[in-house]
Design an enzyme around this catalytic site. Structure first.
Site, short mmCIF file in Angstrom:
data_model
loop_
_atom_site.label_atom_id
_atom_site.label_comp_id
_atom_site.label_asym_id
_atom_site.label_seq_id
_atom_site.Cartn_x
_atom_site.Cartn_y
_atom_site.Cartn_z
N ALA A 214 0.85 -1.20 0.00
CA ALA A 214 0.00 0.00 0.00
C ALA A 214 0.88 1.24 0.00
O ALA A 214 1.91 1.30 0.67
CB ALA A 214 -0.92 0.00 1.21
N SER A 247 2.33 -2.32 4.29
CA SER A 247 2.46 -0.88 4.08
C SER A 247 3.80 -0.58 3.42
O SER A 247 4.76 -1.35 3.54
CB SER A 247 2.41 -0.14 5.42
OG SER A 247 3.61 -0.36 6.16
N ASP A 248 3.86 0.54 2.72
CA ASP A 248 5.16 1.08 2.38
C ASP A 248 5.83 1.49 3.69
O ASP A 248 5.17 1.66 4.73
CB ASP A 248 5.03 2.27 1.43
CG ASP A 248 6.29 2.48 0.60
OD1 ASP A 248 7.37 2.02 1.02
OD2 ASP A 248 6.19 3.11 -0.47
N TRP A 249 7.13 1.67 3.66
CA TRP A 249 7.89 1.89 4.89
C TRP A 249 7.51 3.23 5.54
O TRP A 249 7.64 4.28 4.90
CB TRP A 249 9.37 1.80 4.58
CG TRP A 249 9.95 0.41 4.70
CD1 TRP A 249 11.09 0.07 5.38
CD2 TRP A 249 9.43 -0.82 4.17
NE1 TRP A 249 11.29 -1.29 5.30
CE2 TRP A 249 10.30 -1.87 4.57
CE3 TRP A 249 8.31 -1.17 3.43
CZ2 TRP A 249 10.09 -3.21 4.24
CZ3 TRP A 249 8.09 -2.50 3.09
CH2 TRP A 249 8.97 -3.50 3.49
N ALA A 251 4.53 4.21 6.13
CA ALA A 251 3.33 4.79 5.51
C ALA A 251 2.11 4.72 6.42
O ALA A 251 1.18 5.50 6.26
CB ALA A 251 3.02 4.08 4.20
#
Length: 844
Positions: A214, A247-249, A251
């Site tokens: 995401a 999640s993206d890091w 995010a």
């Protein structure tokens, strides 16, 4: 295809490759869940470290390792990790328009992952080239959703066939980098469905990726990590996808909204917004425990697929080294196959046994082989174009440096430095804690170190020293990159100091666009240079949305990349251009290499112009005026302006060609292997001349005003001036007649099947990519690519190819009904070599 297909509204289901969908409660993972208490389940849903997950011995769950992987499997360290293969960038690979190539790349990356015991590779990146200013376009395939989706599907199959998980990213509408953590992508449901979700839909349907990431941004006012509509209704509901959504890091912004919004895993760890907060949300009833169970189930399924649950996978005892002969040959071939000949009046290919060549340009001697950000890796070597051509044609080559191409200093070339302890190329790095106690000493092949990201020390790092002896005497720009209080000493005497602070709101900027300072210093051969940086921590400042959040604290922590800067002072541009023109005047052909660098092609930053940086345009013009023949090589993955195109004899785009770049470019220029690529994005003729241009949000909102008319679709509809080079364009080294084209029936899904006979009218064997576009009858519908097929044909011969059109491109999202409908009857199919060269029109 039926007239309408209702949107699914069922609860999320799970599938396995060999089973029909079944509910979570029916799945055998449910037995494992009963062995876990709430806190243990929640702990598993946040990473243990930056790139690893927790294991749980009681249920046979081993820790899993993730790695960035768009152009190589970097491993668990952001900087200074082990040597890994550097692949050509995504636009080069995509320019081959070849699903078999994409699948081969996936298999190669799986081998790279296995060697490092990586379970999941964080790729492919399948966002679209909406605006040519996007900084991250180089790691995304194209501006077209069908081409992107089909290539992504093949890539995923190549990875997962070998038991390594793929991760599609970034879901969704994540097409620019400016304020990426805070901006809101605003687009219609029709554009979302028909354009931006389509690559994800194709990949989910055709390859079942085991994970998806995401994005950072909001979508229509809701964070991508909290998207009930996209994540639960569409991805897990309508599509029936059974993988893990991470999640993206950094995010993830919330606990309950993200958990309820379909997010399964928060990265990185060990800290994050879940943990005790999510436990409290479950205990209070804000989040049903069944939601947590569903997330853990998906995590366990991923673990089982990659061999981290139950009987753990056995990693190969041996693997192909990143510099093994067979790997070199693969990377060289992949790079050449994706290079695109934009223009050629007969200057290419160069004769291998006659004439002299003047190679001009900074990108010729310092070829940029990869972009910036999470796509960066630590390759065993990088071959410059000068090195590749020298090896191919020997003394017939003269090399002349070009004008400066960077606005910011870069880390020192490690080949110019020697570790004072070992004498090896590179630097000595020492880490200290707040009391000045040495935490560790290492040698690194580069001149950079990341702090607060790759650390593995018992106490926090407070100070770092980077030391090296210089291999050559001369006047240099000496300084540093990175947030902190710096001092620079030469042979024990301080010569410079500066305190550098973070500028932006994205911690990625401290890694990718760090502040810097330099000053000119005269250095003797063997001089000892020592750069010392002390972390400067500050109070977190509010983000653009007024919040003081996790990212604010990260920026204030002083983490980021710290680098020693040391390089010879560049010559004045006019002097360099004069030398280049003189070299060109005395050669039989001049090859000018121009391009971009990681300043423009990187994560976390967007471009502001398509113009080449520095005085590169003036360099090309001067060489073209002086030379008998001029070939321009564009060392850039994304569109650039070419005001000199009419002055030169040939232009070839080589992208960011990976570690074998120089050899691959030599093969292309000399015709050892045909550069038969086709453009994957349109090249505007001038700044601003594009259907979508802006990347700067207004009040944190970025309106997708181009709707479904992305890229070439908008150009074809007259929403912008015609591009300089159309999507799909590419000449190769031959010429072609399209003798016939006809619709011969319909495929299994009801879309047309087109049969095209092509004839190679040139003097060389060549590869042709036959493209078919649909121009619907409705005035409000854009033209769109519906299929393609390629043929390799000997000189003078003909071949018949069959293009199976994709039925998904005959759909239209009905926003009023909330469901798919079929396009109206009529329209025509365009058989083309790119939309700038249509060969047949077939009425429907």
């Amino acid at each position: 295809m039926s007239e309408t297909t209702p949107a699914a509204t069922a609860a999320p289901t799970t599938t396995t490759p060999d089973q029909a969908p079944k509910t979570q409660a029916d799945h055998p993972y449910a037995a494992l869940l009963t062995k876990l208490d709430l806190r243990t389940k929640v702990r598993l849903l946040t990473g243990e470290t930056a790139f690893t997950l927790w294991g749980e011995e009681g249920i046979g769950l081993a820790p899993m390792a993730f790695s960035d992987g768009p152009t190589g499997v970097r491993g668990l360290k952001f900087t200074g990790g082990e040597k890994v293969a550097l692949f050509p960038n995504a636009t080069v690979l995509a320019s081959a328009w070849n699903e078999e190539t994409a699948r081969e790349v996936g298999g190669m990356l799986a081998e790279e992952a296995e060697r490092q015991q990586i379970h999941v590779v964080l790729g492919p990146t399948i966002n679209l080239h909406r605006t040519p200013l996007g900084g991250r376009l180089f790691e995304q395939y194209s501006e077209d959703p069908l081409l992107t989706g089909k290539l992504a599907s093949a890539y995923v199959k190549g990875l997962q066939d070998k038991g390594v998980g793929a991760c599609l990213k970034h879901l969704v509408a994540n097409e620019s980098e400016t304020l990426r953590n805070y901006m809101d992508s605003r687009l219609s449901e029709r554009a979302l469905r028909e354009v931006y979700l389509l690559p994800f839909e194709i990949a989910v349907e055709e390859s079942n990726p085991w994970s998806i990431m995401a994005a950072y941004n909001d979508v229509n006012g809701v964070a991508a990590t909290e998207q009930q509509h996209v994540n639960n209704d569409v991805l897990k509901g309508e599509w029936g996808w059974d993988g893990l959504l991470m999640s993206d890091w950094f995010a993830t912004k919330t606990s309950a909204p993200a958990a309820l919004g379909g997010l399964d895993l928060v990265m990185p760890g060990p800290d994050g917004p879940w943990g005790e907060a999510l436990v409290r949300d479950v205990e209070s009833g804000a989040v049903p425990e069944s939601v947590v169970d569903e997330h853990v189930t998906r995590l366990l399924r991923l673990a089982e697929r990659v061999g981290a649950l139950g009987e753990h996978r056995q990693w190969p005892a041996t693997s192909t080294a990143p510099d093994a002969p067979e790997r070199r040959a693969q990377l060289r071939r992949l790079a050449t196959d994706g290079m695109v000949v934009l223009a050629n009046n007969g200057a290419l290919p160069l004769a291998t046994d006659a004439g002299t060549v003047a190679l001009v340009g900074r990108h010729g001697v310092e070829t940029v082989c990869m972009g910036g950000g999470s796509a960066q890796v630590n390759p065993p070597y990088q071959v410059s174009i000068a090195e590749g051509l020298r090896e191919a044609i020997g003394d017939r080559l003269t090399v002349v440096d070009g004008v400066e191409v960077r606005e910011r200093p870069v880390a020192a070339d490690p080949q110019w430095l020697r570790d004072p302890g070992t004498g090896e190329p590179g630097v000595q790095v020492r880490h200290y804690d707040a009391d000045g106690e040495l935490l560790g000493e290492t040698h690194t092949d580069g001149a950079s170190v990341s702090v607060g990201w790759d650390d593995d020390f018992p106490r926090p790092v407070e100070k770092v020293t980077i030391a090296a002896r210089v291999a050559e005497a001369g006047r240099v720009q000496l300084g540093a990159l990175g947030v902190g209080a710096w001092t620079i000493a030469v042979d024990g005497e301080q010569v410079a100091s500066s305190t550098l602070v973070a500028e932006g709101y994205d911690p990625g900027e401290s890694m990718l666009k760090p502040p810097s300072f330099t000053q000119e210093v005269e250095l003797a051969e063997g001089a000892l240079v020592e750069a010392t940086v002390t972390l400067v921590r500050s109070e977190p400042r509010p983000a653009p949305n007024g919040e003081v959040n996790q990212l604010s604290h990260l920026i204030a922590s002083g983490m980021g990349v710290k680098s020693l800067v040391a390089r010879p002072v560049p010559a004045p541009a006019d002097q360099t251009i004069a030398a280049a023109a003189e070299a060109a005047r005395t050669a039989d052909v001049a090859v000018v290499v121009v391009g971009l660098t990681e300043e423009q092609e990187t994560e976390a930053l967007d471009k502001h112009t398509l113009a080449l940086p520095g005085e590169q345009d003036a360099l090309v013009a001067a060489v073209a005026e002086a030379a008998r023949r001029t070939v321009v090589v564009v060392n850039a993955a994304t569109p650039v302006l070419m005001p000199w195109a009419h002055l030169v004899d040939a232009v070839v785009v080589v992208g960011l060609p990976g570690q074998e770049g120089g050899h691959a470019v030599a093969d292309a220029l000399l015709g050892v292997r045909e550069p038969a690529g086709r453009l994957v994005t349109s090249y505007p003729a001038a700044d601003g001349d594009a259907p979508a241009w802006d990347v700067e949000p207004t009040d944190l909102a970025l309106e997708y005003t181009d709707g479904t008319f992305i890229g070439y679709r908008g150009f074809a509809a007259g929403h912008a001036k015609a591009p300089a080079w159309w999507f799909g364009h590419g000449l190769g080294y031959s010429t072609w007649d399209y003798d016939s084209a006809q619709v011969t029936g319909k495929g299994a899904a009801g879309a047309p099947r087109v049969e095209v006979t092509v004839r190679n009218t040139g003097e060389r064997d060549s590869r042709e990519v036959v493209q078919v576009y649909l121009q619907p009858a409705e005035a409000d519908e854009p033209v769109r690519l519906v299929g393609w097929a390629a043929a390799e044909v000997a000189a003078g011969d003909s071949a018949t190819v069959t293009v199976e059109c994709d039925a998904r491109l005959w759909r239209r999202w009905d926003e009023q009904a909330g469901q798919w409908s079929t396009l109206g009857e009529g329209g025509e199919l365009l058989v083309a070599r790119g939309l700038g060269d249509v060969r047949h029109r077939l009425a429907l």
